[in-house]
Design an enzyme around this catalytic site. Structure first.
Site, PDB file in Angstrom:
ATOM      1  N   TYR A 152       0.839  -1.210   0.000  1.00  0.00           N
ATOM      2  CA  TYR A 152       0.000   0.000   0.000  1.00  0.00           C
ATOM      3  C   TYR A 152       0.870   1.254   0.000  1.00  0.00           C
ATOM      4  O   TYR A 152       0.669   2.171  -0.805  1.00  0.00           O
ATOM      5  CB  TYR A 152      -0.904  -0.015   1.232  1.00  0.00           C
ATOM      6  CG  TYR A 152      -1.903   1.118   1.298  1.00  0.00           C
ATOM      7  CD1 TYR A 152      -2.925   1.230   0.353  1.00  0.00           C
ATOM      8  CD2 TYR A 152      -1.844   2.076   2.311  1.00  0.00           C
ATOM      9  CE1 TYR A 152      -3.857   2.264   0.422  1.00  0.00           C
ATOM     10  CE2 TYR A 152      -2.770   3.100   2.387  1.00  0.00           C
ATOM     11  CZ  TYR A 152      -3.776   3.195   1.445  1.00  0.00           C
ATOM     12  OH  TYR A 152      -4.687   4.219   1.520  1.00  0.00           O
ATOM     13  N   GLN A 216       0.861   2.700  20.874  1.00  0.00           N
ATOM     14  CA  GLN A 216       1.053   3.351  19.568  1.00  0.00           C
ATOM     15  C   GLN A 216      -0.029   4.423  19.401  1.00  0.00           C
ATOM     16  O   GLN A 216      -1.128   4.284  19.930  1.00  0.00           O
ATOM     17  CB  GLN A 216       1.012   2.326  18.415  1.00  0.00           C
ATOM     18  CG  GLN A 216      -0.328   1.693  18.118  1.00  0.00           C
ATOM     19  CD  GLN A 216      -0.612   0.460  18.971  1.00  0.00           C
ATOM     20  OE1 GLN A 216      -0.199   0.369  20.107  1.00  0.00           O
ATOM     21  NE2 GLN A 216      -1.352  -0.487  18.411  1.00  0.00           N
TER      22      GLN A 216
HETATM   23  N1  UDP Z   1      -5.416  -1.981  15.966  1.00  0.00           N
HETATM   24  C1  UDP Z   1      -5.757  -2.555  17.165  1.00  0.00           C
HETATM   25  N2  UDP Z   1      -6.799  -3.420  17.206  1.00  0.00           N
HETATM   26  C2  UDP Z   1      -7.527  -3.756  16.119  1.00  0.00           C
HETATM   27  C3  UDP Z   1      -7.192  -3.139  14.877  1.00  0.00           C
HETATM   28  C4  UDP Z   1      -6.129  -2.271  14.853  1.00  0.00           C
HETATM   29  O1  UDP Z   1      -5.124  -2.283  18.203  1.00  0.00           O
HETATM   30  O2  UDP Z   1      -8.469  -4.580  16.250  1.00  0.00           O
HETATM   31  C5  UDP Z   1      -4.280  -1.028  15.938  1.00  0.00           C
HETATM   32  C6  UDP Z   1      -3.286  -1.203  14.804  1.00  0.00           C
HETATM   33  O3  UDP Z   1      -2.280  -2.148  15.115  1.00  0.00           O
HETATM   34  C7  UDP Z   1      -2.747   0.211  14.679  1.00  0.00           C
HETATM   35  C8  UDP Z   1      -3.934   1.089  15.079  1.00  0.00           C
HETATM   36  O4  UDP Z   1      -4.828   0.252  15.772  1.00  0.00           O
HETATM   37  O5  UDP Z   1      -1.709   0.423  15.600  1.00  0.00           O
HETATM   38  C9  UDP Z   1      -4.670   1.703  13.897  1.00  0.00           C
HETATM   39  O6  UDP Z   1      -4.953   0.658  13.016  1.00  0.00           O
HETATM   40  P1  UDP Z   1      -5.922   0.801  11.770  1.00  0.00           P
HETATM   41  O7  UDP Z   1      -6.049  -0.577  11.192  1.00  0.00           O
HETATM   42  O8  UDP Z   1      -7.169   1.474  12.152  1.00  0.00           O
HETATM   43  O9  UDP Z   1      -5.162   1.739  10.745  1.00  0.00           O
HETATM   44  P2  UDP Z   1      -3.632   2.171  10.489  1.00  0.00           P
HETATM   45  O10 UDP Z   1      -3.496   3.464  11.166  1.00  0.00           O
HETATM   46  O11 UDP Z   1      -2.693   1.147  11.080  1.00  0.00           O
HETATM   47  O12 UDP Z   1      -3.536   2.255   9.037  1.00  0.00           O
END
Ligand code: UDP
Length: 325
Positions: A152, A216
């Site tokens: 991506y 994070q």
């Molecule tokens: N994340 C999480 N639980 C979930 C899905 C995502 O803790 O069930 C975390 C993921 O590892 C990341 C953050 O939430 O650190 C945001 O993830 P998302 O998939 O929304 O989008 P990204 O910002 O990573 O593109």
């Protein structure tokens, strides 16, 4: 509505997606004629169902990695086609690379042929796992090209390079927006992102899966604010790239707690492994958006945005439960 619309005839690729469908709605409200293309890989007809009978709306079930044909004049192309959830990066890697490269090439070719302005939906993923926080547009990023997210990140970085090449070499009028985490109604219940997962789990009383230790960070922008920023970029003279996102940064654990509170859920938070290359911090520097987009900044608070999103997800969970019954 009086006078001529701001944007005339507009093509939205990925028009049945989360962001694409909100753009179509808003453009129709502003008086534009809207043509939406979507191959429905991650987009959904139900996102655009209310628009299907509209006299100024056309929909084509089409894969934009193929030659694009649109009859008649076109004033603008909003290139939003692409799977975009980290869960898709493993499921649809080749499609993501193809739509970012071939799809962007086709969209730019059409823009050139029609003398239309093209706005590319780029992403904060261009910054990878950033070593600079907040991220200004001048930061070149920290991307692992061969990692799972690389499909991506690199597709979008290539798309930006191709867009600028068409601009410099062919004089095509372009705009680039780098979109940070966005949320709101019409996100898919199962798209795998944090906010849909947390709401689905909270509403169903299931465990909330926080990846890693939840420290994070991300910065979440409500969809209406994003759409406003995109349309301001489309109508201004600045090529970009411009970050559009909410500069309010929070940990994922804080987001999970917000969602538990708003949905009055008794779910437990559990920790699951952090996916590879997951960015540790993310926050947009929106100085350029403020400067070039008439002081654009988010108007909808996280609280209000989450409340509106909760109402949507409550309905979506209910609908799914009824159709499973
Ligand atoms: N994340 C999480 N639980 C979930 C899905 C995502 O803790 O069930 C975390 C993921 O590892 C990341 C953050 O939430 O650190 C945001 O993830 P998302 O998939 O929304 O989008 P990204 O910002 O990573 O593109």
């Amino acid at each position: 509505m009086s006078g001529s619309p701001r944007f005339g005839r507009v093509l939205v690729t990925g028009g049945a997606g989360f962001i694409g469908s909100h753009l179509c709605r808003r453009l129709l409200d502003e008086g534009s004629h809207v043509i939406a293309f979507d191959n429905l890989l991650t987009g959904r007809i139900e996102n655009i169902e209310p628009l299907l009978g509209h006299p100024r709306f056309e929909f084509e079930h089409y894969d934009v990695t193929n030659f694009l044909y649109v009859a008649g004049p076109l004033d603008a192309i909003l290139h939003f086609a692409s799977p975009a959830s980290p869960a898709d990066f493993e499921r649809l890697p080749i499609q993501i690379l193809k739509v970012g490269s071939l799809g962007t090439h086709k969209a730019l070719g059409l823009a050139k042929a029609k003398n239309a302005r093209l706005l590319l939906a780029s992403t904060s993923e261009c910054y990878g796992d950033p070593q600079v926080n907040p991220q200004p547009e001048t930061y070149w990023g920290n991307v692992n090209p061969i990692g799972i997210r690389g499909v991506y990140d690199e597709a979008k970085r290539f798309a930006e390079a191709m867009t600028m090449a068409y601009n410099r070499h062919h004089g095509v009028d372009v705009r680039i927006v780098r979109i940070f985490n966005t949320f709101g109604p019409r996100m898919q219940l199962h798209d795998g992102r944090a906010i849909p997962n947390f709401f689905r789990q909270a509403i169903r009383g299931e465990d909330i899966t926080v990846f890693g230790d939840g420290q994070q960070t991300r910065s979440f922008c409500f969809i209406d604010d994003l759409v406003e920023g995109i349309l301001r970029l489309l109508s201004c003279d600045y090529v970009g790239p411009v970050n559009i996102g909410n500069p309010e940064e929070m940990t994922l654990l804080e987001m999970a707690q917000h969602i538990l509170r708003i949905s009055e859920s008794t779910s437990q938070i559990i920790n699951e492994p952090l996916p590879p290359d997951d960015p540790k911090v993310r926050r947009p520097d929106i100085t350029l958006a403020r400067k070039y987009l008439n002081d654009w900044h988010p108007e909808v608070s996280i609280e209000e945005g989450l409340q509106r999103t909760y109402e949507y997800f409550r309905e979506a969970v209910l609908k799914e439960a009824q159709s499973d019954a």
